[in-house]
Structure formats: structure tokens, C-alpha cells
Scaffold this active site. Structure first.
Site, PDB file in Angstrom:
ATOM      1  N   ARG A 224       0.854  -1.196   0.000  1.00  0.00           N
ATOM      2  CA  ARG A 224       0.000   0.000   0.000  1.00  0.00           C
ATOM      3  C   ARG A 224       0.884   1.239   0.000  1.00  0.00           C
ATOM      4  NH1 ARG A 224      -2.230   0.720   5.706  1.00  0.00           N
ATOM      5  NH2 ARG A 224      -0.823   2.487   5.810  1.00  0.00           N
TER       6      ARG A 224
ATOM      7  N   HIS B  21      -3.503   4.441   5.294  1.00  0.00           N
ATOM      8  CA  HIS B  21      -4.640   3.516   5.278  1.00  0.00           C
ATOM      9  C   HIS B  21      -5.853   4.192   4.630  1.00  0.00           C
ATOM     10  CE1 HIS B  21      -7.657   0.664   6.531  1.00  0.00           C
ATOM     11  NE2 HIS B  21      -8.323   1.663   7.080  1.00  0.00           N
TER      12      HIS B  21
ATOM     13  N   TYR C  65       3.970   5.780  11.341  1.00  0.00           N
ATOM     14  CA  TYR C  65       4.212   4.418  11.836  1.00  0.00           C
ATOM     15  C   TYR C  65       4.985   3.538  10.850  1.00  0.00           C
ATOM     16  CZ  TYR C  65      -0.140   3.831   9.098  1.00  0.00           C
ATOM     17  OH  TYR C  65      -1.087   3.864   8.113  1.00  0.00           O
TER      18      TYR C  65
HETATM   19  C1  LIG Z   1     -14.136  -5.637  12.878  1.00  0.00           C
HETATM   20  C2  LIG Z   1     -13.409  -4.362  12.599  1.00  0.00           C
HETATM   21  N1  LIG Z   1     -12.360  -4.011  13.360  1.00  0.00           N
HETATM   22  C3  LIG Z   1     -11.673  -2.873  13.088  1.00  0.00           C
HETATM   23  C4  LIG Z   1     -12.057  -2.063  12.056  1.00  0.00           C
HETATM   24  C5  LIG Z   1     -11.259  -0.811  11.720  1.00  0.00           C
HETATM   25  N2  LIG Z   1     -10.484  -1.078  10.523  1.00  0.00           N
HETATM   26  C6  LIG Z   1     -10.905  -0.677   9.305  1.00  0.00           C
HETATM   27  S1  LIG Z   1      -9.877  -1.175   8.085  1.00  0.00           S
HETATM   28  C7  LIG Z   1      -8.829  -1.899   9.201  1.00  0.00           C
HETATM   29  C8  LIG Z   1      -7.563  -2.566   8.757  1.00  0.00           C
HETATM   30  C9  LIG Z   1      -7.790  -3.565   7.713  1.00  0.00           C
HETATM   31  O1  LIG Z   1      -6.550  -4.050   7.297  1.00  0.00           O
HETATM   32  P1  LIG Z   1      -6.445  -5.107   6.155  1.00  0.00           P
HETATM   33  O2  LIG Z   1      -7.479  -6.155   6.337  1.00  0.00           O
HETATM   34  O3  LIG Z   1      -5.038  -5.549   6.083  1.00  0.00           O
HETATM   35  O4  LIG Z   1      -6.857  -4.301   4.843  1.00  0.00           O
HETATM   36  P2  LIG Z   1      -6.194  -2.989   4.224  1.00  0.00           P
HETATM   37  O5  LIG Z   1      -6.865  -1.823   4.903  1.00  0.00           O
HETATM   38  O6  LIG Z   1      -4.737  -3.037   4.467  1.00  0.00           O
HETATM   39  O7  LIG Z   1      -6.538  -3.034   2.794  1.00  0.00           O
HETATM   40  C10 LIG Z   1      -9.306  -1.776  10.494  1.00  0.00           C
HETATM   41  C11 LIG Z   1      -8.621  -2.315  11.693  1.00  0.00           C
HETATM   42  C12 LIG Z   1     -13.176  -2.454  11.297  1.00  0.00           C
HETATM   43  N3  LIG Z   1     -13.603  -1.734  10.256  1.00  0.00           N
HETATM   44  N4  LIG Z   1     -13.818  -3.605  11.567  1.00  0.00           N
END
Ligand SMILES: Cc1ncc(C[n+]2csc(CCOP(=O)(O)OP(=O)(O)O)c2C)c(N)n1
Length: 373
Positions: free
Chosen positions: A270, A274, A283
Site C-alpha cells: 500500500r 490507510h 508508523y
Molecule cells: C471488525 C473491525 N475491526 C476494526 C475495524 C477498523 N479497521 C478498518 S480497516 C482496518 C484494517 C484492515 O486491514 P487489512 O485487512 O489488512 O486491509 P487494508 O486496509 O490493508 O486493505 C481496520 C482495523 C473495522 N472496520 N472492523
């Protein structure tokens, strides 16, 4: 796909499956036709990857200039999203996570609809969802769920329904590396393997879940290897190699249609934060980002490959850039002209015919708004 090519796409490899190297050099003995891609397909894939990156810049710009409300960048992950999207058969189902813009674009999600959604303008779902949580019924794209991992058991459930109805359809559900640590990931794979659902779980491993790196995400060698425990195939692939992504996803659909669930882990990176709500340099080491951009950029690699096989030139690149800029600007202009959904829309779509008491409530609200209450 030819026998020889199939031989390159094996589950549980130690190294990611890779057709081209960081300079676009072929690493295997193959021709694009061997994986079902014509010259025209290659050019189309390149165009879509560039369009997705340019779309991303516009999405960020619109958010930073206050016209869009929130945005999630996909830059760096164009091959994983575009090339997997290109391999999805027309009648099959898509459960995206929040970073699959390329999949949606390839599927034919109109750009104006994508922009209108993030700008809170009238669009197919009446701007009811959080920005970037797109979905379009007629394209069989299920609206994105915010809770991470949520879409996986849903996708497997659709797979069970497909089996029950004896239909020849399959599903691809996307998730991030962070999402692979949820209970839903385990539930989905358990049900998929037990009930032999026509489901592909495609993990975009971009190495970060907001600020959590993969070394704090899983203790196994990688994510694909977890498929062993479920008795299904797990493919570990270079997600920044558009050919490896396309070929593996295509094979996965053949398996899924044959009632063999599949797990794919596409290694990618990425580039941005985020979302527009955080700042990655707080970070993440900038050197890591620079390394991925310089060495493994999916668009650069595709371009060098096209150049090597003689179907890329400067003039075409310039024309593409102009065409893309024009397409995006037109879509944004059109989206901006759309109205915001009126308050009355919050009362719609719950009942096929609006019952009298809901109608009464709606009229009361509209009256109050009109009177400036
Ligand atoms: C159950 C839940 N916990 C926390 C969040 C907050 N949150 C949104 S995206 C994310 C990280 C997701 O990471 P990843 O699955 O690696 O996908 P990426 O964003 O890197 O594409 C988090 C913790 C959420 N939306 N749902």
C-alpha cells in the site's frame, strides 16, 4: 491455459508465483496467449491499471479539497485488483473489501457513480453508505461491509445457496492481511471446505493493517499456507505481477466452478496511508515505501514487459494519459452536477409500497424542513 503454464501455478510454493521480474523481464517460458491473454487484453489491462491509479489521485484530491468526504487509496495495488478483476467471469459474484477499486472499474462500474458516491451525491445507493463502500446489484458487486472480514462468511453463504440451487456460478471475496486474522476468515474457510462452495478468497496482503505490520498479524510462513488446514489449495502469488495475478485468478475460477474453494494470497504494498484519516509516515518507514515503489511497482513492471514484447510506445502512453484525464474529469463534472439525495430518500426502499404511517412521518419532516424548523 496450456499444460506448461498450469505447471507454473502450483499451490503452497515457498516463493510467490511470478511470471515477470521487477524490470518486466519474463522469468518463465510462456507467451501471453498461454494464459489466455491477447495483445489487446494486455493493453486493456495496462489501461485499467493506469486508470485506477489516476482515479486514486482524483479521489485524494477531491477529499483534500473538501468535495469528497473520505477516501481509501489503492495506489500500489493496481495489478492485484485490476488483473484479478479481469479474470472474473461476467455472471459470477464479487464481495469486495475496501481496497478493490480496480476490480470495480474493470467490472464496468461507471466512474461517475464511483465519484458521486464519495461526494455524497445521488448515486445507485442514494449515498447511504460510507464513502468508498460501493456496491452495484446489477454488476453482482455486493456492497462493501465496513467490519473487516464480514464479507467472507457472506460470500461462502452465497456459495452454499448456489450449490443448493444447482447453479453454475462462483464468488470471489476479497480481504486484507488484517482481515485474515479475524474469526470470520476461519468461519468462512471452514464452511467453504466442508460444504465445497464455489468460493475464492483473495487476500490482498499489502503488509499493513492500518499501523499493524504483518509480522504482528500471523506467525505462519504466509497466509496462503493456512489453506492446508482447511484441505483446500492456497496460492502464494506476486500481487504486483499482473500476469501472475490474472493467471492464478483465472485458474481459481475454473476450480471454484468445479466446487473447489481456493485461497489466494497476493503480495503487494500500500503506497498511501490507510485512508484519509491517518498518516502512514507516523508508523511506517519511508524507506520501505521507496523500495516497493522503485522495485516492484506493478504499472512500471507491466510497462516494461509490454515494451519488451513490442506493444508499448511513448505516443500511445501519452494518448492513454490524455484519454484517462479526460474520462475522469468528465465523470467528476457530471458527479458534481448531481444533487445530494433529499431527506425524503431516507424513507424510501424499506417497503415496496410506502405505508401510510411512514408517509405521514416523511411529510411531517419535509414540512418542518421547509418551514426552517
Ligand atoms: C471488525 C473491525 N475491526 C476494526 C475495524 C477498523 N479497521 C478498518 S480497516 C482496518 C484494517 C484492515 O486491514 P487489512 O485487512 O489488512 O486491509 P487494508 O486496509 O490493508 O486493505 C481496520 C482495523 C473495522 N472496520 N472492523
Amino acid at each position: 491455459m496450456t499444460e506448461k503454464t498450469l505447471d507454473y501455478i502450483k499451490p503452497f510454493t515457498d516463493e510467490p508465483i511470478r511470471f515477470i521480474g521487477s524490470e518486466g523481464e519474463p522469468l518463465l517460458d510462456f507467451k501471453p496467449e498461454d494464459i489466455g491473454l491477447s495483445e489487446e487484453d494486455l493493453k486493456t489491462l495496462y489501461y485499467y491499471m493506469k486508470l485506477t491509479r489516476a482515479f486514486d489521485r482524483k479521489g485524494m484530491f477531491l477529499t483534500r479539497s473538501g468535495k469528497a468526504l473520505f477516501y481509501v487509496e489503492v495506489a500500489g495495488q493496481e495489478a492485484a485488483t485490476v488483473a484479478s478483476g479481469y479474470a472474473i467471469p461476467e455472471n459470477d459474484w464479487i464481495f469486495p473489501a475496501h481496497r478493490e477499486h480496480g476490480v470495480l472499474i474493470v467490472r464496468g462500474y461507471p466512474l461517475v457513480e464511483l465519484f458521486a458516491q464519495i461526494m455524497g451525491r445521488m448515486e445507485v445507493n442514494k449515498a447511504r453508505q460510507m464513502p468508498v463502500h460501493w456496491g452495484m446489484r446489477k454488476l453482482r458487486i455486493i456492497t462493501i461491509s465496513s467490519p473487516v472480514g464480514n464479507q467472507l462468511p457472506q460470500a461462502v453463504g452465497i456459495g452454499m445457496a448456489i450449490n443448493y440451487l444447482k447453479r453454475d456460478e462462483a464468488i470471489i471475496a476479497y480481504v486484507g492481511d488484517g482481515g485474515s486474522s479475524t474469526g470470520d476468515f476461519h468461519t468462512a474457510l471452514t464452511f467453504a471446505s466442508v460444504f465445497k462452495t464455489p468460493t475464492i478468497i483473495f487476500v490482498q496482503n499489502n503488509q499493513w493493517a492500518i499501523s499493524v505490520p504483518t509480522k504482528r498479524q500471523y506467525g505462519s510462513k504466509n497466509i496462503a499456507i493456512k489453506a492446508i488446514a482447511y484441505g483446500i489449495d492456497g496460492y502464494y502469488i506476486d500481487g504486483n505481477d499482473f500476469l501472475a495475478v490474472y493467471a492464478t485468478t483465472k485458474l481459481a475460477f475454473e476450480k471454484a466452478h468445479n466446487k473447489e474453494p481456493v485461497l489466494i494470497e497476493a503480495m503487494t504494498y500500500r503506497y498511501g496511508s490507510h485512508s484519509t484519516a491517518d498518516q502512514a509516515d507516523r508508523y511506517r518507514d519511508i524507506k520501505e515505501l521507496e523500495y516497493w515503489q522503485k522495485t516492484w511497482d506493478p504499472i512500471k513492471r507491466a510497462k516494461l514487459y509490454l515494451q519488451r514484447i513490442g506493444i508499448w510506445n511513448e505516443k500511445w502512453e501519452r494518448e492513454l494519459d490524455e484519454q484517462i484525464e479526460d474520462e475522469l474529469n468528465k465523470a467528476i463534472d457530471e458527479a458534481e452536477k448531481r444533487p445530494e439525495p433529499g431527506p425524503e430518500t431516507t424513507f424510501e426502499d424499506v417497503y415496496a409500497q410506502m405505508p401510510w404511517h411512514i408517509k405521514e412521518e416523511m411529510e411531517e419532516l419535509l414540512k418542518e424542513i421547509n418551514e426552517g424548523a
